[in-house]
Scaffold this motif. Structure first.
Motif, PDB file in Angstrom:
ATOM      1  N   MET A   1      -3.724 -69.494  21.081  1.00 17.05           N
ATOM      2  CA  MET A   1      -4.095 -68.586  20.023  1.00 17.05           C
ATOM      3  C   MET A   1      -4.095 -67.174  20.581  1.00 17.05           C
ATOM      4  N   THR A   2      -3.514 -66.271  19.834  1.00 15.74           N
ATOM      5  CA  THR A   2      -3.350 -64.930  20.358  1.00 15.74           C
ATOM      6  C   THR A   2      -4.178 -63.874  19.640  1.00 15.74           C
ATOM      7  N   GLY A   3      -4.684 -64.144  18.462  1.00 17.57           N
ATOM      8  CA  GLY A   3      -5.441 -63.158  17.693  1.00 17.57           C
ATOM      9  C   GLY A   3      -6.928 -63.279  17.975  1.00 17.57           C
ATOM     10  N   GLU A   4      -7.738 -63.200  16.909  1.00 22.00           N
ATOM     11  CA  GLU A   4      -9.179 -63.359  17.027  1.00 22.00           C
ATOM     12  C   GLU A   4      -9.493 -64.733  17.621  1.00 22.00           C
ATOM     13  N   ALA A   5     -10.630 -64.826  18.314  1.00 27.92           N
ATOM     14  CA  ALA A   5     -11.025 -66.101  18.891  1.00 27.92           C
ATOM     15  C   ALA A   5     -11.630 -67.005  17.821  1.00 27.92           C
ATOM     16  N   MET A   6     -11.246 -68.274  17.865  1.00 24.81           N
ATOM     17  CA  MET A   6     -11.800 -69.274  16.952  1.00 24.81           C
ATOM     18  C   MET A   6     -11.688 -70.623  17.650  1.00 24.81           C
ATOM     19  N   PRO A   8     -10.906 -74.332  18.428  1.00 23.15           N
ATOM     20  CA  PRO A   8      -9.812 -75.157  17.898  1.00 23.15           C
ATOM     21  C   PRO A   8     -10.230 -76.102  16.777  1.00 23.15           C
ATOM     22  N   SER A   9     -11.419 -76.687  16.858  1.00 24.33           N
ATOM     23  CA  SER A   9     -11.844 -77.591  15.794  1.00 24.33           C
ATOM     24  C   SER A   9     -12.069 -76.826  14.486  1.00 24.33           C
ATOM     25  N   VAL A  10     -12.481 -75.565  14.598  1.00 25.23           N
ATOM     26  CA  VAL A  10     -12.651 -74.727  13.418  1.00 25.23           C
ATOM     27  C   VAL A  10     -11.288 -74.381  12.826  1.00 25.23           C
ATOM     28  N   VAL A  11     -10.319 -74.078  13.690  1.00 24.65           N
ATOM     29  CA  VAL A  11      -8.963 -73.777  13.225  1.00 24.65           C
ATOM     30  C   VAL A  11      -8.412 -74.961  12.436  1.00 24.65           C
ATOM     31  N   ILE A  12      -8.570 -76.148  12.982  1.00 23.59           N
ATOM     32  CA  ILE A  12      -8.076 -77.348  12.295  1.00 23.59           C
ATOM     33  C   ILE A  12      -8.758 -77.505  10.938  1.00 23.59           C
ATOM     34  N   GLY A  13     -10.070 -77.358  10.907  1.00 17.88           N
ATOM     35  CA  GLY A  13     -10.809 -77.478   9.660  1.00 17.88           C
ATOM     36  C   GLY A  13     -10.392 -76.430   8.635  1.00 17.88           C
ATOM     37  N   ASN A  38      -2.063 -81.943  12.368  1.00 19.56           N
ATOM     38  CA  ASN A  38      -2.525 -83.032  13.236  1.00 19.56           C
ATOM     39  C   ASN A  38      -1.801 -83.062  14.575  1.00 19.56           C
ATOM     40  N   ALA A  39      -0.578 -82.549  14.616  1.00 16.08           N
ATOM     41  CA  ALA A  39       0.202 -82.527  15.857  1.00 16.08           C
ATOM     42  C   ALA A  39      -0.105 -81.302  16.714  1.00 16.08           C
ATOM     43  N   GLY A  40      -1.000 -80.431  16.226  1.00 13.69           N
ATOM     44  CA  GLY A  40      -1.346 -79.234  16.992  1.00 13.69           C
ATOM     45  C   GLY A  40      -0.369 -78.090  16.800  1.00 13.69           C
ATOM     46  N   GLU A  41       0.514 -78.205  15.846  1.00 18.25           N
ATOM     47  CA  GLU A  41       1.494 -77.153  15.547  1.00 18.25           C
ATOM     48  C   GLU A  41       0.904 -76.223  14.486  1.00 18.25           C
ATOM     49  N   TRP A  42      -0.191 -75.561  14.851  1.00 15.49           N
ATOM     50  CA  TRP A  42      -0.965 -74.801  13.887  1.00 15.49           C
ATOM     51  C   TRP A  42      -0.220 -73.596  13.343  1.00 15.49           C
ATOM     52  N   ARG A  43       0.464 -72.856  14.200  1.00 19.93           N
ATOM     53  CA  ARG A  43       1.225 -71.691  13.721  1.00 19.93           C
ATOM     54  C   ARG A  43       2.303 -72.129  12.737  1.00 19.93           C
ATOM     55  N   ARG A  73      -4.626 -63.949  11.405  1.00 16.21           N
ATOM     56  CA  ARG A  73      -5.071 -63.104  12.520  1.00 16.21           C
ATOM     57  C   ARG A  73      -5.350 -63.935  13.765  1.00 16.21           C
ATOM     58  N   VAL A  74      -5.938 -65.100  13.573  1.00 17.51           N
ATOM     59  CA  VAL A  74      -6.258 -65.970  14.710  1.00 17.51           C
ATOM     60  C   VAL A  74      -4.976 -66.510  15.366  1.00 17.51           C
ATOM     61  N   LEU A  75      -4.028 -66.927  14.531  1.00 20.44           N
ATOM     62  CA  LEU A  75      -2.821 -67.580  15.044  1.00 20.44           C
ATOM     63  C   LEU A  75      -1.636 -66.620  15.178  1.00 20.44           C
ATOM     64  N   ASP A  76      -1.863 -65.340  14.874  1.00 12.13           N
ATOM     65  CA  ASP A  76      -0.816 -64.322  14.967  1.00 12.13           C
ATOM     66  C   ASP A  76       0.377 -64.664  14.067  1.00 12.13           C
TER      67      ASP A  76
END
Length: 94
Positions: A1-6, A8-13, A38-43, A73-76
């Motif tokens: 993650m390159t933007g604001e800090a969050m 990972p479990s919050v990002v998924i939620g 689910n695969a972690g490909e959040w961006r 912002r979190v994931l750029d």
């Protein structure tokens, strides 16, 4: 993650919440985006969610737009641009 800090479990939620709020997308797109989350490909999941929301002309509430913007912002990810905002800078622009 390159933007604001969050966390990972919050990002998924938050990604799952954003996906649930995207009524009007075809079930196949919803399923594909869920697989990416689910695969972690959040961006990629966020980019796809925003792009498909724009492509299918899905109505985006202010709350949903704020959630997508926060995730962007979190994931750029340029969510405004991907949602078709004519005033949002394109990727790579200041």
């Amino acid at each position: 993650m390159t933007g604001e800090a969050m966390d990972p479990s919050v990002v998924i939620g938050e990604l799952r919440r954003a996906l649930e709020g995207a009524g009007g997308l075809p079930a196949s797109d919803v399923d594909s985006i869920a697989v990416l989350i689910n695969a972690g490909e959040w961006r990629l999941a966020l980019e796809t969610l925003c792009t498909q929301t724009y492509e299918y002309d899905v109505e985006v509430s202010e709350e949903q737009r704020a959630l997508l913007g926060r995730l962007g912002r979190v994931l750029d990810v340029p969510t405004g641009y991907l949602l078709g905002d004519p005033w949002a800078p394109a990727p790579g622009e200041p």
